[in-house]
Design an enzyme around this catalytic site. Structure first.
Site, PDB file in Angstrom:
ATOM      1  N   GLU A  40       1.062 -17.188  -9.150  1.00  7.62           N
ATOM      2  CA  GLU A  40       1.902 -18.553  -9.066  1.00  7.62           C
ATOM      3  C   GLU A  40       2.334 -19.005  -7.779  1.00  7.62           C
ATOM      4  OE1 GLU A  40       4.701 -18.536 -12.502  1.00  7.62           O
ATOM      5  OE2 GLU A  40       5.346 -20.314 -11.925  1.00  7.62           O
ATOM      6  N   ARG A 264       2.264  -2.147 -13.745  1.00  9.92           N
ATOM      7  CA  ARG A 264       2.484  -2.751 -12.535  1.00  9.92           C
ATOM      8  C   ARG A 264       3.011  -1.679 -11.678  1.00  9.92           C
ATOM      9  NH1 ARG A 264       4.884  -7.303 -13.779  1.00  9.92           N
ATOM     10  NH2 ARG A 264       5.796  -7.702 -12.110  1.00  9.92           N
ATOM     11  N   LYS A 274      10.662 -11.878  -8.037  1.00 13.19           N
ATOM     12  CA  LYS A 274      10.681 -12.805  -7.129  1.00 13.19           C
ATOM     13  C   LYS A 274      12.066 -13.596  -7.126  1.00 13.19           C
ATOM     14  CE  LYS A 274       5.943 -14.255  -7.985  1.00 13.19           C
ATOM     15  NZ  LYS A 274       5.299 -15.449  -8.299  1.00 13.19           N
TER      16      LYS A 274
HETATM   17  P1  ATP Z   1       6.342 -14.167 -12.094  1.00 14.91           P
HETATM   18  O1  ATP Z   1       7.654 -13.658 -12.855  1.00 14.91           O
HETATM   19  O2  ATP Z   1       6.689 -15.484 -11.237  1.00 14.91           O
HETATM   20  O3  ATP Z   1       5.067 -14.537 -12.920  1.00 14.91           O
HETATM   21  P2  ATP Z   1       4.539 -12.443 -10.895  1.00 14.91           P
HETATM   22  O4  ATP Z   1       5.137 -11.130 -10.061  1.00 14.91           O
HETATM   23  O5  ATP Z   1       4.009 -12.134 -12.303  1.00 14.91           O
HETATM   24  O6  ATP Z   1       6.040 -13.320 -11.297  1.00 14.91           O
HETATM   25  P3  ATP Z   1       2.578 -13.828 -10.313  1.00 14.91           P
HETATM   26  O7  ATP Z   1       2.218 -14.919  -9.190  1.00 14.91           O
HETATM   27  O8  ATP Z   1       2.297 -14.328 -11.493  1.00 14.91           O
HETATM   28  O9  ATP Z   1       3.798 -13.281  -9.991  1.00 14.91           O
HETATM   29  O10 ATP Z   1       1.292 -12.518 -10.060  1.00 14.91           O
HETATM   30  C1  ATP Z   1       0.267 -12.693  -9.835  1.00 14.91           C
HETATM   31  C2  ATP Z   1      -0.532 -11.456 -10.001  1.00 14.91           C
HETATM   32  O11 ATP Z   1       0.128 -10.287  -9.671  1.00 14.91           O
HETATM   33  C3  ATP Z   1      -0.508 -11.124 -11.646  1.00 14.91           C
HETATM   34  O12 ATP Z   1      -1.804 -10.919 -11.957  1.00 14.91           O
HETATM   35  C4  ATP Z   1       0.488 -10.219 -11.660  1.00 14.91           C
HETATM   36  O13 ATP Z   1       0.244  -9.235 -13.142  1.00 14.91           O
HETATM   37  C5  ATP Z   1       0.232  -9.273 -10.529  1.00 14.91           C
HETATM   38  N1  ATP Z   1       1.567  -8.498 -10.286  1.00 14.91           N
HETATM   39  C6  ATP Z   1       2.527  -9.090 -10.155  1.00 14.91           C
HETATM   40  N2  ATP Z   1       3.551  -8.133  -9.831  1.00 14.91           N
HETATM   41  C7  ATP Z   1       2.957  -6.810  -9.695  1.00 14.91           C
HETATM   42  C8  ATP Z   1       3.240  -5.618  -9.741  1.00 14.91           C
HETATM   43  N3  ATP Z   1       4.731  -5.192  -9.402  1.00 14.91           N
HETATM   44  N4  ATP Z   1       2.418  -4.658  -9.543  1.00 14.91           N
HETATM   45  C9  ATP Z   1       1.069  -5.047  -9.887  1.00 14.91           C
HETATM   46  N5  ATP Z   1       0.643  -6.322 -10.007  1.00 14.91           N
HETATM   47  C10 ATP Z   1       1.607  -7.287 -10.299  1.00 14.91           C
HETATM   48 MG    MG Z   2       3.164 -13.918 -13.329  1.00 15.41          MG
END
Ligand code: ATP
Ligand code: MG
Length: 560
Positions: A40, A264, A274
């Site tokens: 995102e 994760r 974030k």
């Molecule tokens: P938000 O709360 O804004 O959704 P987010 O960290 O999930 O935050 P995204 O931009 O949606 O952010 O994440 C992009 C991809 O990265 C998604 O597939 C998410 O599952 C993965 N991702 C985010 N944080 C982690 C993490 N700590 N470890 C592994 N993958 C992650």
């Molecule tokens: Mg997300």
């Protein structure tokens, strides 16, 4: 090293569960592998995202497939092109390239048409309740929810209202489109989930074309399906969403993408939310998104981490099905391991003690040849100037040395790396008794690693010629939090209480002159001191160097 190197040896490594899933489908004849990375664009990517990138792009690469970059831009309020650009830069830096660059917003028309299909099938309806009323009537895990009074509108009325929602006839929050599933469903997400909400907001790509925006649960699976994603890999918290993901795809009878979840990445001493990282930036607790103390990819790059070290780390920690917390020391181990191979060596003194070599001619300078990287014979050599006054590290001298102290002390001899043997003849102190200078003599015959009578010394120390040294600002980084778990707070406290006041220590150092031309970001090993690189804050006449990582896992042990 406590961490066995065979951890990083991928040759014999067993397949992780995602690889097994793909291998099974390949065995059944389903050879196409298409993944996607769906950020995102509402913030900078961090080390957790790096892991997800390595998995998605890595699997595609390993199985001859493709990985798309798909921006999940369904929330115009928080999103920005600044983030889009940074995300692309970070993925490329990690060494990956996408097959297609797509945006959820590219599919807004198709998503709208499919919503119409669902309305026509009697599987979606326009609800006049506010989002708050909807939330309150959802029920609980043990109690069913209440059906909306608008749930049984006719298809015609729903089509009309939905079209008028799109045309902008209603204010934000006045209506939503919901899937008509089951208000008593044990999975709360099935209790008529919201598919569209009204939001009169300008979108960074579609401008003012839309005032209704799809929700994640409705958008994500359909976008996957449009791109014919075979393996839609996401983090564990989405496992309860998977049945809904499947439900929409089945209801629309479109290409069946499948979702798979992995744990994760969590790291000790590290915060990855974030929202909170944004707070640190906004409140000036750090210098910006790329402050080397941040867990963001741009910060790791600025600090001097290499892409290979981050990829190796992702490989080393593997793919888990259960949440766990990885020791930050493992990431630093991977950084050290890679830098040891690629970083050229230099001499630099961070805590200087002046040494005057009394029998060396004043005004004379000699050049000694130094090896750039003992791990890489192609790295060649360089010339290092030597003169009558040099700096050595303060803790390479002890007035009253303990047994087996092989560095310098009164009356003893030590080897200056690549240069002469020197003997300490006199210790000069100020009025308070602090040592301000050492007066030494050198053996003129000892300049090429030998000595006039063949004697050998055990101690070799690094040094910098005082007249030739470059003075630099040195930033020593420590973890941003003092506790393994930044959320480990006393009652009434906040995660911010755990911020480490010593996360950045600024000091000065004397560097050998060749470092004057060090390109920003290029890693160096300052011999016996650590790995460093020139920072983006460097200016002509004011070099700034970051400590990328210490030579040994020092703080992790001290803190345990
Ligand atoms: P938000 O709360 O804004 O959704 P987010 O960290 O999930 O935050 P995204 O931009 O949606 O952010 O994440 C992009 C991809 O990265 C998604 O597939 C998410 O599952 C993965 N991702 C985010 N944080 C982690 C993490 N700590 N470890 C592994 N993958 C992650
Ligand atoms: Mg997300």
């Amino acid at each position: 090293m406590a961490i066995a190197t065979n951890d990083t040896n991928t040759k014999e490594k067993a397949a992780n569960f995602l690889e097994e899933i793909i291998q099974e489908s390949i065995a059944k004849g389903d050879t196409r592998v298409q993944t996607r990375f769906p950020p995102e664009p509402n913030g900078y990517l961090h080390i957790g995202h790096a892991k997800s990138i390595c998995i998605n792009f890595g699997l595609a690469k390993k199985y001859g497939g493709k990985c798309n970059l798909r921006f999940d831009d369904t929330n115009p309020v928080k999103e920005d092109v600044e983030y889009v650009d940074s995300i692309k830069r970070d993925i490329r830096w990690l060494g990956f390239d996408w097959a297609l660059e797509r945006y959820a917003s590219d599919y807004f028309d198709q998503l709208y048409d499919w919503a119409v299909v669902l309305i026509k099938k009697g599987l979606a309806y326009v609800d006049d309740q506010t989002q708050e009323e909807i939330r309150l009537t959802r029920g609980t895990v043990s109690e069913p929810g209440k059906e909306s009074p608008w749930r049984n509108r006719s298809v015609e009325e729903n089509l009309d209202l939905f079209e008028r929602m799109k045309k902008g006839e209603f204010a934000d929050g006045e209506k939503v489109l919901r899937a008509k599933i089951d208000m008593a469903h044990p999975n709360m997400l099935f209790r008529d989930p919201i598919m569209y909400r009204i939001l009169h907001a300008e979108h960074h790509r579609t401008g003012n074309k839309w005032c209704i925006y799809p929700m994640y649960d409705y958008a994500h699976g359909q976008c996957d399906s449009i791109e014919r994603i075979t393996h839609s890999i996401c983090t564990l918290e989405f496992d309860v969403h998977r049945p809904l993901y499947d439900w929409f795809i089945q209801a629309l009878d479109i290409y069946p993408s499948h979702q798979y979840e992995f744990a994760r990445l969590n790291l000790t001493y590290t915060m990855m939310s974030k929202r909170r990282l944004l707070k640190l930036v906004q409140e000036g607790a750090v210098m910006g998104w790329d402050d080397p103390r941040m867990p963001t990819i741009c910060a790791l790059r600025r600090k001097g981490y290499t892409p290979a070290s981050v990829r190796n780390f992702a490989e080393m920690v593997g793919v888990a099905k259960r949440d766990n917390v990885i020791d930050l020391g493992k990431l630093e181990f991977c950084v050290r391991e890679d830098l040891n191979k690629v970083a050229e060596r230099r001499m630099a003194v961070l805590n200087p003690l002046k040494v005057v070599i009394t029998n060396y001619p004043e005004g004379k300078t000699e050049l000694f040849t130094a090896i750039n990287n003992p791990e890489d014979e192609n790295a060649g050599t360089r010339q290092v100037p030597f003169s009558r006054e040099i700096y050595i590290e303060r803790d390479d001298f002890m007035e009253v040395p303990p047994k087996k102290y092989y560095r310098l002390s009164p009356g003893t001899e030590v080897r200056l790396r690549y240069s002469y043997l020197i003997r300490c003849e006199e210790v000069v102190k100020d009025a308070e008794g602090n040592i301000t200078e050492l007066r030494c003599t050198y053996d003129p015959e000892s300049g090429n690693g030998s000595s006039s009578d063949g004697r050998r010394v055990k101690g070799v120390i690094h040094w910098v010629s005082a007249a030739d040294a470059i003075e630099a600002e040195i930033r020593l980084f420590n973890p941003l939090f003092t506790t393994e778990d930044p959320d480990d707070v006393a009652e009434g406290g906040s995660w911010e209480d755990n911020l480490n006041p010593d996360s950045m220590i600024v000091t000065r150092g004397y560097l050998e002159p060749s470092l004057g031309e060090a390109p920003i970001g290029q890693p160096f090993q300052f011999e016996r001191v650590g790995y460093f690189c020139a920072d983006t804050d460097s200016k002509p006449g004011h070099p700034v160097f970051n400590r990328t990582v210490t030579l040994k896992d020092s703080w992790a042990k001290i803190n345990k």
